[in-house]
Each structure stands twice: as C-alpha cells, then as structure tokens.
Design a protein around this motif. Sequence first.
Motif, PDB file in Angstrom:
ATOM      1  N   SER A 115       6.582  -4.144  -1.260  1.00  0.00           N
ATOM      2  CA  SER A 115       5.923  -3.605  -0.071  1.00  0.00           C
ATOM      3  C   SER A 115       5.950  -2.080  -0.053  1.00  0.00           C
ATOM      4  CB  SER A 115       6.598  -4.138   1.196  1.00  0.00           C
ATOM      5  OG  SER A 115       7.962  -3.713   1.246  1.00  0.00           O
TER       6      SER A 115
ATOM      7  N   SER B 190       4.923   4.358  -2.634  1.00  0.00           N
ATOM      8  CA  SER B 190       5.615   5.269  -1.715  1.00  0.00           C
ATOM      9  C   SER B 190       6.470   6.269  -2.480  1.00  0.00           C
ATOM     10  CB  SER B 190       6.504   4.482  -0.756  1.00  0.00           C
ATOM     11  OG  SER B 190       7.723   4.092  -1.393  1.00  0.00           O
TER      12      SER B 190
ATOM     13  N   ARG C 103       5.649   4.284  13.531  1.00  0.00           N
ATOM     14  CA  ARG C 103       5.643   3.839  12.139  1.00  0.00           C
ATOM     15  C   ARG C 103       4.258   3.280  11.788  1.00  0.00           C
ATOM     16  NH1 ARG C 103      10.914   2.948   9.799  1.00  0.00           N
ATOM     17  NH2 ARG C 103      12.212   4.602  10.669  1.00  0.00           N
ATOM     18  N   GLY C 104       3.817   3.621  10.570  1.00  0.00           N
ATOM     19  CA  GLY C 104       2.550   3.107  10.093  1.00  0.00           C
ATOM     20  C   GLY C 104       1.365   4.020  10.316  1.00  0.00           C
ATOM     21  N   GLU C 105       1.508   5.026  11.185  1.00  0.00           N
ATOM     22  CA  GLU C 105       0.403   5.948  11.438  1.00  0.00           C
ATOM     23  C   GLU C 105       0.617   7.239  10.652  1.00  0.00           C
ATOM     24  OE1 GLU C 105      -1.049   6.656  15.333  1.00  0.00           O
ATOM     25  OE2 GLU C 105      -0.509   4.664  16.080  1.00  0.00           O
ATOM     26  N   ALA C 106      -0.461   7.719  10.016  1.00  0.00           N
ATOM     27  CA  ALA C 106      -0.366   8.917   9.177  1.00  0.00           C
ATOM     28  C   ALA C 106      -0.547  10.186   9.995  1.00  0.00           C
ATOM     29  CB  ALA C 106      -1.415   8.858   8.067  1.00  0.00           C
TER      30      ALA C 106
ATOM     31  N   TYR D 117       2.989   8.796   6.052  1.00  0.00           N
ATOM     32  CA  TYR D 117       3.457   7.906   7.116  1.00  0.00           C
ATOM     33  C   TYR D 117       4.699   7.163   6.647  1.00  0.00           C
ATOM     34  CZ  TYR D 117       1.300   3.968   4.571  1.00  0.00           C
ATOM     35  OH  TYR D 117       0.975   3.031   3.619  1.00  0.00           O
TER      36      TYR D 117
ATOM     37  N   ASP E 288       6.684   3.544   6.750  1.00  0.00           N
ATOM     38  CA  ASP E 288       6.417   2.135   7.054  1.00  0.00           C
ATOM     39  C   ASP E 288       7.573   1.549   7.866  1.00  0.00           C
ATOM     40  OD1 ASP E 288       8.490   1.483   5.321  1.00  0.00           O
ATOM     41  OD2 ASP E 288       7.215   0.495   3.830  1.00  0.00           O
ATOM     42  N   ALA E 289       7.481   0.275   8.160  1.00  0.00           N
ATOM     43  CA  ALA E 289       8.481  -0.369   9.018  1.00  0.00           C
ATOM     44  C   ALA E 289       9.869  -0.351   8.410  1.00  0.00           C
ATOM     45  CB  ALA E 289       8.044  -1.804   9.317  1.00  0.00           C
ATOM     46  N   ASP E 290       9.947  -0.251   7.080  1.00  0.00           N
ATOM     47  CA  ASP E 290      11.250  -0.253   6.402  1.00  0.00           C
ATOM     48  C   ASP E 290      11.752   1.149   6.090  1.00  0.00           C
ATOM     49  OD1 ASP E 290      11.427  -3.112   6.289  1.00  0.00           O
ATOM     50  OD2 ASP E 290       9.938  -3.071   4.677  1.00  0.00           O
TER      51      ASP E 290
ATOM     52  N   ARG F  39       0.268  11.324   1.591  1.00  0.00           N
ATOM     53  CA  ARG F  39      -1.189  11.267   1.642  1.00  0.00           C
ATOM     54  C   ARG F  39      -1.832  12.631   1.428  1.00  0.00           C
ATOM     55  NH1 ARG F  39      -0.655   7.081   0.215  1.00  0.00           N
ATOM     56  NH2 ARG F  39      -1.217   5.079   1.132  1.00  0.00           N
TER      57      ARG F  39
END
Length: 500
Positions: free
Chosen positions: A319, A323, A346-349, A385, A387-389, A395
């Motif tokens: 996942s 990264s 989390r998850g938004e750039a 961004y 992620d959840a982890d 980017r």
Amino acid sequence: MPDREADTIDALVRTHTLSAKASQFAVTDPDARLTYAELDTSTAELASGFIAMGIAKGSRVGLIMPNGVDWVRIAIALMRIGAVLVPLSTLLRPGELTAQLRMASVQFLVTVEEFRGHRYPVDRIEVPTLRATWTAGEALGFSGTRGTADTLATCVRESDPMVIMFTSGSSGPPKGTVHSHRNALGAVRSGLQARCITGDTRLYLPMPFFWVGGFGAGILSALVAGATLVTEPVPHPESTLELLQREQVTLFRGWPEQAEALARHAGAADLSSLRPGSLEALLPDGMRSRPGAQASLLGMTESFGPYCGFSADADMPESAWGSCGRPFDGMDVRIVDVDTGVALPRGEAGVIQIRGPHVMRGICRRSREQVFTADGYYPTGDLGYLDADGFLFYRGRSDDMFKVRGATVYPSEVARALRSVPGVRAAHVVNVPDGRANRVGAAVVGDGLTVEALRSATHEIISSFKVPTLWLLLEEEDAVPRGGTGKVDNAALRAMLEGC
C-alpha cells in the motif's frame, strides 16, 4: 554506535578514539587513508595550527576542495574547535563564489587553485569580511600542540552553529542554511537505520562533500556510526570499480545512474562484498527488492538530508509503494493547503511542512519570522500527502507544478514514468510556456531511444495530458544544463526544449 550524548564533532571523534574503533579506518581515498586514532591526532594538531592563524570559535571558514581524505581532515579540524564550516561548490563561477562568501560572511577561505577546469581567482574576490585566504596545501601544513585545540574544544556546545550548507535549489539564488552540532548530528543519526549504515559498514558515496548528500550522508554518517567512508575526487567507472574491490565496500549509496553505468562496465569485477541497501543495479538478482517496493528517501538541505524513508534493505508494504517511507523519529510533518495554509487531513495533497529538533536553525540574513511559520514549521515548498498509515507520498515542487488544459501536472510523476521505460537512464521534465498555455517538455537520457517509443510507453502509464509533447533525447547526463550548485537549470532546459 557511540553514546547518544556525543553530540559535538569533537565528542564523536574522541568517543571512537577511546574505543575499539581506534585502529579502524575512518576514511580512505585512492591515495590516502586515516584510522580513527589518526583522525583524532591529525585533526587536533591541524586545529591548533588554525588557531595560531587566527581562527577561533565562531569563525566562518569556507572550503573549496574535491572529495578526499584531506577535505575530511580540514573540515573535522575546524568543527572540533567550534569554527563554522562553509562548504563551497567546486562548480561555482567567480560571481557565484563571491555572492556566497558574502552571504555567509566568510572570514577565512581554504581553496584549491583549480579542479576539473574550474579556477578560483581568490585574488580578485572582494568580500569585506574575508581576512585570509590559503591554498589547501598551505592549510594542511598548519600544525600546533594539540592541547591548544583541546582547550578550545571544551568550549563548544551542542547548540553552537557547526556548518552553513548552501542549498542547490533550482528556483532563486541558493540559501545558506545554518545547522548546529545537535540538529545536524541528530538528523544524521535518525536516518542511519533507513540507509543501513552501522559500525561495520564500508560506505562508498560519490556525492560531493559540499552538498548535504555528501557531507551529511557521507562524512557525518560514517562518523556517527563509526563506519569507514570510501571516497574519490572524480568518479570514473574503471577507477570506482577498482576502489570498490580494493576497499571491499559493503554499501554503495548515491546516484542510481552511476550504479547503472558501473553495472554496464563491471565485467569480471568482484562486487560480492556489497550488501542489501546498496543501489540495486550492482546487486545480484537474489538480493534485489521487488520493483517499486523500496522508498525514495525524501530530504533537503534545510532538514540536513533525508527526513523520511524506510529501511533500504526491506520492501515497504504494498500500500506504500511509490512513497518516500515514513518521517524519521524527531520529525513532525504536516500537509497544508497551497493557498490557505490550513492543515489538511490524511490522503489530501498539499504543501509539506516540517518541524523538529533536526531542522536547520535558520537561513543566513533572514529573520526567524521570514523562515518559519508562527508555530515553528518550515514550509518546504514540496507537495505531497500522508496516507492513513503515515507514509509520505511526494508530488513535486509547488513552484514546479503547472497546468495543462486546466489539469495539474507534477514533473516528478512524469519523470518517474519515463524512468520506468527500458533504456532510460535519467529524465528531466519541465513546463514550456506556449503563449498563455503550457506544454510538457522532457529531456531523456538513454540508449537507443526514439520519441515514438517513449510517447507510446508513457501513454500506457500516465494520463494523456501528462505525456510530453516536446522531447530532447540525450546520450549523456552531462548534456543536461546545470547551475553552479549542480542542480538542473530548469530555465536553460526550457530554452533547449523550445527549439525542439
């Protein structure tokens, strides 16, 4: 590994000298080598010589030299007594050199007369703060009783400035970032595990010592871990392969392009001493990770090298592929909106901001308010961004991203797609203005490439609006234009692509 309380250069050198590391080589190049005991004695005597020539705690000393044992000796000698080292690029032109000497208020300068066709006309440099200039040969001849250096070294504190590193940014003039003993050594220490550097490591790293990638990831990483650093002034496939074999190098870090070039020249060279964590082009198939499974370390001069990563000898969870790994201990990372500066979930750039004890202390000639946010974060200008982890996905640069027909293009994403095409050794992507619109331009380095094949391959990987429409095919990386600090000159690259 040395005691974590050893957070000055002098303390680190002494720690190794009083341990079983004393007889181990600290640094070696094609013509010279020093054990940790010899590093201690020689740098203490050299430091005493510098004191006799007027250098004191807090003195700012510029250094222009190619990689080698002598670079390390001079740098360690200066930092042990609290002088502020200012590594300067061997690529600088006279005007650029003068500007950086002024920016850092350099008082003393040690320089070679010439290196790889570059001359450093110090007799024509006008810098008000500059008190004395010595050739590298003259400086290496300075000597004194080590007790003088030992006495001054006791006055050096972890919070004292240790080095001013100039950034190699592609937009705007380079910045002089100020780092203390504590923040620089802490940053190095936090990334050792991810870079697989231990006391048993014999580390080869080709990056110039005037970059944080060579100084922090090379010299100071070896010093903190008690490892052996292997270096050379000018890497060439034949000489590098000989050095790797002679020194039984266990860890090869640096540029993937160089590792790939070496692999093509390796022939019957015995590189069996290399261990996982080395650049994979030089490792046998059985020691390589799955494609895309390793982290791309993310860092900058302001963070004194990588602040995010994952162990280089292990695969990340699937996942997290693509990264940069997770932020290292001691680094607080948040993502904020490009326009409003509001923290994003989390998850938004958005723009990456960093805070913590390993971040630089400041930037030359700028106030703290000009550098950091009110709550102490440094806006990196990078986009990404979490992620959840907690894995950080890069980017590109906020000042590099651009729009094509209203859609956002990240140059780093396009370059990564191009590098995945067989035969491509390097790729550099920029926007090329066309009236009020942008076109995607790419300079691609490789063998046997055609525009048609590249265009077709990238169409399979990324959206059509991101596929370059302007192409420059090059056989050698040296053809890519670079500025005085070695970073790709995007403006010059755009000019080249405009003619395609």
